[in-house]
Design a protein around this motif. Structure first.
Motif, short mmCIF file in Angstrom:
data_model
loop_
_atom_site.label_atom_id
_atom_site.label_comp_id
_atom_site.label_asym_id
_atom_site.label_seq_id
_atom_site.Cartn_x
_atom_site.Cartn_y
_atom_site.Cartn_z
N LYS A 1 41.70 43.76 29.07
CA LYS A 1 41.45 43.53 30.49
C LYS A 1 40.77 42.18 30.69
O LYS A 1 39.79 41.85 30.02
CB LYS A 1 40.55 44.64 31.05
CG LYS A 1 40.25 44.50 32.53
CD LYS A 1 39.38 45.64 33.02
CE LYS A 1 39.08 45.49 34.51
NZ LYS A 1 38.21 46.61 35.00
N LEU A 2 41.31 41.40 31.61
CA LEU A 2 40.70 40.13 31.98
C LEU A 2 39.54 40.42 32.93
O LEU A 2 39.74 40.86 34.06
CB LEU A 2 41.73 39.22 32.65
CG LEU A 2 41.23 37.84 33.10
CD1 LEU A 2 40.77 37.01 31.89
CD2 LEU A 2 42.33 37.10 33.85
N VAL A 3 38.32 40.17 32.46
CA VAL A 3 37.13 40.46 33.26
C VAL A 3 36.77 39.27 34.15
O VAL A 3 36.45 39.43 35.33
CB VAL A 3 35.94 40.80 32.34
CG1 VAL A 3 34.68 41.02 33.17
CG2 VAL A 3 36.26 42.04 31.51
N GLY A 4 36.79 38.07 33.59
CA GLY A 4 36.43 36.89 34.35
C GLY A 4 37.21 35.68 33.89
O GLY A 4 37.57 35.57 32.71
N PRO B 1 44.78 43.20 38.21
CA PRO B 1 43.51 42.85 38.86
C PRO B 1 42.57 42.09 37.93
O PRO B 1 42.55 42.30 36.71
CB PRO B 1 42.92 44.20 39.25
CG PRO B 1 44.09 45.13 39.31
CD PRO B 1 45.02 44.65 38.23
N VAL B 2 41.77 41.20 38.50
CA VAL B 2 40.73 40.48 37.79
C VAL B 2 39.42 40.69 38.55
O VAL B 2 39.40 40.67 39.79
CB VAL B 2 41.07 38.98 37.66
CG1 VAL B 2 41.22 38.32 39.02
CG2 VAL B 2 40.01 38.26 36.83
N GLY C 1 43.73 40.96 43.05
CA GLY C 1 45.02 41.13 42.41
C GLY C 1 45.54 42.55 42.44
O GLY C 1 44.79 43.49 42.74
N PRO C 2 46.84 42.65 42.14
CA PRO C 2 47.78 41.56 41.84
C PRO C 2 47.99 40.65 43.05
O PRO C 2 47.88 41.09 44.19
CB PRO C 2 49.08 42.30 41.49
CG PRO C 2 48.66 43.70 41.16
CD PRO C 2 47.48 43.98 42.03
N GLY C 3 48.29 39.39 42.76
CA GLY C 3 48.52 38.44 43.84
C GLY C 3 48.40 37.01 43.36
O GLY C 3 48.29 36.74 42.15
#
Length: 316
Positions: free
Chosen positions: A141-144, A255-256, A306-308
């Protein structure tokens, strides 16, 4: 996730004829000259015009046409190198597409945010051994994420430096897949350098569409719940630097928690206006004006996004 600047122009049916005329005339002139593309490039460079062999090849094949101002200037020099009448190639080019805030807004509101064919990306993913990357459930997961985009004196993109923090959702997570879209394929791919806690694994480039796909391998695998920070940069040679269509963005497919985007301008190219823009799903485009700081830069932050697509654009 895809990072980049808005993509170059691609062929449409109503442009086939003028582009074919230019490509045909250029191929004929090159054949008559007896010069190789390498020798033509060297003669252009000696006259102060920088054009890659790849760009020359695309021009003569009709895959792409000269559009940015430095490319159009190079065509004038190319006419000299090939000993053909001045304007004989330039006159065959259609007018460049509109630029500025209105054209950027229409690009950002399209249904498909990708600025290149999805098939081109899929082909690169297969080459690096990740054919299902767009559909599979990821355990990382991308946190930041923090992007710093540097704009050079000529308005082109000098470099992008990124710092990312990930959290593992399963044991043994050891890599992240970078997808980057170069906004100006004529300039060639950027140079990818790893700066902290990672190194480059398998990497593939699609010169035609300005795409780079690369594995960023962690210095060590991380297990469930652990976090890992990496830093890397994508730099471009110049001047001239690749055109970025006065925008830089990220497309997030997942999401991020936090995304910070900075754009830093050379003191001589601070724009008159800047905006942040974003769109999630089918929601309307959201825009907000930004004010440059004392360091000749602007920034925008997205939280739980996100997504976006999230980016910054500007006009001079």
């Amino acid at each position: 996730m895809v990072a980049g600047s808005a993509a170059d122009r691609v062929t449409t049916d109503d442009e086939d004829q003028p582009r074919t005329a230019f490509a045909t005339a250029l191929r004929s002139a090159i054949a008559t000259s007896g010069l190789s593309l390498d020798r033509i490039q060297a003669r252009l460079l000696a006259r102060g015009a920088s054009v890659s062999v790849t760009a020359l090849s695309y021009w003569q094949s009709g895959k792409r046409q000269p559009e940015r101002q430095s490319s159009l200037s190079a065509v004038r020099v190319l006419e000299e190198v090939l000993a053909i009448p001045a304007g004989s190639l330039l006159s065959l080019l259609p007018p460049p597409r509109p630029r500025g805030a209105s054209s950027r807004r229409s690009r950002a509101t399209t249904e498909q945010p990708l600025t290149f064919p999805l098939e081109a990306l899929q082909a690169l993913l297969e080459k690096v051994g990740a054919p299902n990357a767009l559909e599979q459930h990821h355990q990382l997961k991308l946190v930041g994420l923090h992007d710093l985009c540097e704009i050079a004196e000529d308005g082109g993109q000098r470099a992008v430096t990124a710092r990312a923090v990930f959290q593992a959702g399963a044991d043994g997570q050891d890599r992240w897949l970078l997808v980057y879209a170069q906004g100006d394929p004529e300039a060639g791919p950027p140079v990818l350098n790893t700066l902290r806690n990672c190194h480059v694994g398998r990497a593939e480039v699609d010169d035609e569409h300005g795409l780079t796909v690369a594995e960023l391998l962690f210095d060590r695998p991380i297990d469930r719940g652990e976090t890992h920070l990496i830093e890397y940069s994508l730099s471009n040679p110049g001047p001239p630097y690749p055109e970025c269509r006065n925008t830089h963005y990220r497309e997030f497919r997942r999401p991020v928690r936090e995304y910070l985007l900075e754009v830093r301008f050379d003191p001589g190219t601070v724009p008159a206006k800047c905006w942040q823009y974003s769109r999630q799903g089918t929601s309307p485009l959201d825009r907000k004006e930004l004010k440059p700081d004392q360091g000749n830069g602007v920034h925008a932050v997205a939280l739980d996004f996100g997504p976006g697509v999230f980016g910054i654009d500007w006009e001079y």
